[in-house]
Design a protein around this motif. Sequence first.
Motif, short mmCIF file in Angstrom:
data_model
loop_
_atom_site.label_atom_id
_atom_site.label_comp_id
_atom_site.label_asym_id
_atom_site.label_seq_id
_atom_site.Cartn_x
_atom_site.Cartn_y
_atom_site.Cartn_z
N PHE A 4 0.82 -1.21 0.00
CA PHE A 4 0.00 0.00 0.00
C PHE A 4 0.86 1.26 0.00
O PHE A 4 0.63 2.19 -0.78
N ASN A 5 1.85 1.32 0.88
CA ASN A 5 2.67 2.52 1.00
C ASN A 5 3.45 2.81 -0.28
O ASN A 5 3.61 3.97 -0.67
N THR A 6 3.94 1.75 -0.91
CA THR A 6 4.67 1.93 -2.17
C THR A 6 3.77 2.50 -3.25
O THR A 6 4.14 3.44 -3.97
N HIS A 7 2.57 1.93 -3.37
CA HIS A 7 1.62 2.44 -4.36
C HIS A 7 1.27 3.89 -4.10
O HIS A 7 1.28 4.73 -5.03
N LEU A 8 0.95 4.20 -2.85
CA LEU A 8 0.52 5.56 -2.52
C LEU A 8 1.66 6.56 -2.69
O LEU A 8 1.48 7.62 -3.31
N ASN A 9 2.82 6.25 -2.16
CA ASN A 9 3.94 7.19 -2.22
C ASN A 9 4.39 7.45 -3.66
O ASN A 9 4.69 8.61 -4.02
N THR A 10 4.43 6.40 -4.48
CA THR A 10 4.84 6.59 -5.87
C THR A 10 3.82 7.42 -6.63
O THR A 10 4.19 8.34 -7.38
N VAL A 14 4.71 11.07 -8.32
CA VAL A 14 4.65 11.24 -9.77
C VAL A 14 3.55 12.23 -10.16
O VAL A 14 3.77 13.15 -10.96
N THR A 15 2.35 12.04 -9.61
CA THR A 15 1.25 12.95 -9.97
C THR A 15 1.45 14.34 -9.37
O THR A 15 0.99 15.33 -9.94
N GLY A 16 2.15 14.40 -8.22
CA GLY A 16 2.47 15.71 -7.66
C GLY A 16 3.40 16.48 -8.58
O GLY A 16 3.21 17.69 -8.81
N LEU A 17 4.38 15.80 -9.14
CA LEU A 17 5.29 16.42 -10.11
C LEU A 17 4.53 16.84 -11.36
O LEU A 17 4.76 17.93 -11.90
N GLY A 40 -4.90 11.99 -8.81
CA GLY A 40 -3.84 11.08 -9.23
C GLY A 40 -3.43 10.14 -8.12
O GLY A 40 -3.16 8.96 -8.36
N SER A 41 -3.40 10.66 -6.90
CA SER A 41 -3.04 9.82 -5.74
C SER A 41 -4.08 8.75 -5.49
O SER A 41 -3.75 7.59 -5.20
N ILE A 42 -5.36 9.13 -5.62
CA ILE A 42 -6.44 8.15 -5.47
C ILE A 42 -6.39 7.13 -6.59
O ILE A 42 -6.61 5.93 -6.39
N GLY A 43 -6.08 7.58 -7.80
CA GLY A 43 -5.96 6.66 -8.92
C GLY A 43 -4.90 5.61 -8.67
O GLY A 43 -5.01 4.46 -9.13
N GLY A 44 -3.86 5.97 -7.90
CA GLY A 44 -2.81 5.02 -7.58
C GLY A 44 -3.26 3.90 -6.67
O GLY A 44 -2.56 2.90 -6.52
#
Length: 238
Positions: A4-10, A14-17, A40-44
């Motif tokens: 979960f953390n890997t998915h959310l953090n990535t 990426v979407t923040g950038l 984008g974060s929710i999409g992850g």
Amino acid sequence: MANFNTHLNTAVNVTGLGSATLLSAGHTDLNGALWLWFLGSIGGLLPDIDSDNSTSLDTIFNLFAFSAVLLVLHYITTELIIEISFIELIIVPLLVYGFMKYILRPIFEWFTVHRGSCHSILFLAFCGLLTTQVTWQLNSQATVQAATFAWLAGGFVLLGGLIHLMLDEIYSVDLSNVRIKRSFGTALKLADFDNKIITLASILAIAGLVYIAPPTEQAIISLSDWSHFRLQSLHFKF
């Protein structure tokens, strides 16, 4: 697969950038950039919504329930122009949340299996187009900016979801032992062709959403202009 953390953090990084880049180019304002970052974060997390016991499922359904409460209250107070009392202001959100959590969620869990239809590009395309349509309907449809932002909103949901699928495929390869795990190929797939009914329904839903989608020509022209991109001297407006 990635946790979960890997998915959310990535997805967040990426979407923040991506949203910051669009802000620097003048394609959106600060509020819009923050909203795109959130989507984008929710999409992850979206592809793991079919996992009955996952943290992603809890997080996403809680966010969906919260969004549904806000949309219902917005519709009642603006579209129906109804004044609601304090008691109704408490009861309506509870009813909406209860429906999402105790009726809609169990039905969804019953119909889905992990790494099934939700773990596919077809599902992400549906979610992206649905987000585009909802954003388009909630904003002024008479402006080019509204259509452009609607497509960006759907695109960020799609981007976050694709990041999730690619991470799962990457984690399916054990580089230390140089071997491919049995889960390889189950994450990044076009559709779950084992479930033909859901796949067909998804294709029909996507076709319908494409038919009623916002105009694309002006949006493409607008997003093709990067002449205003700046690395410094940004002026934020809320």
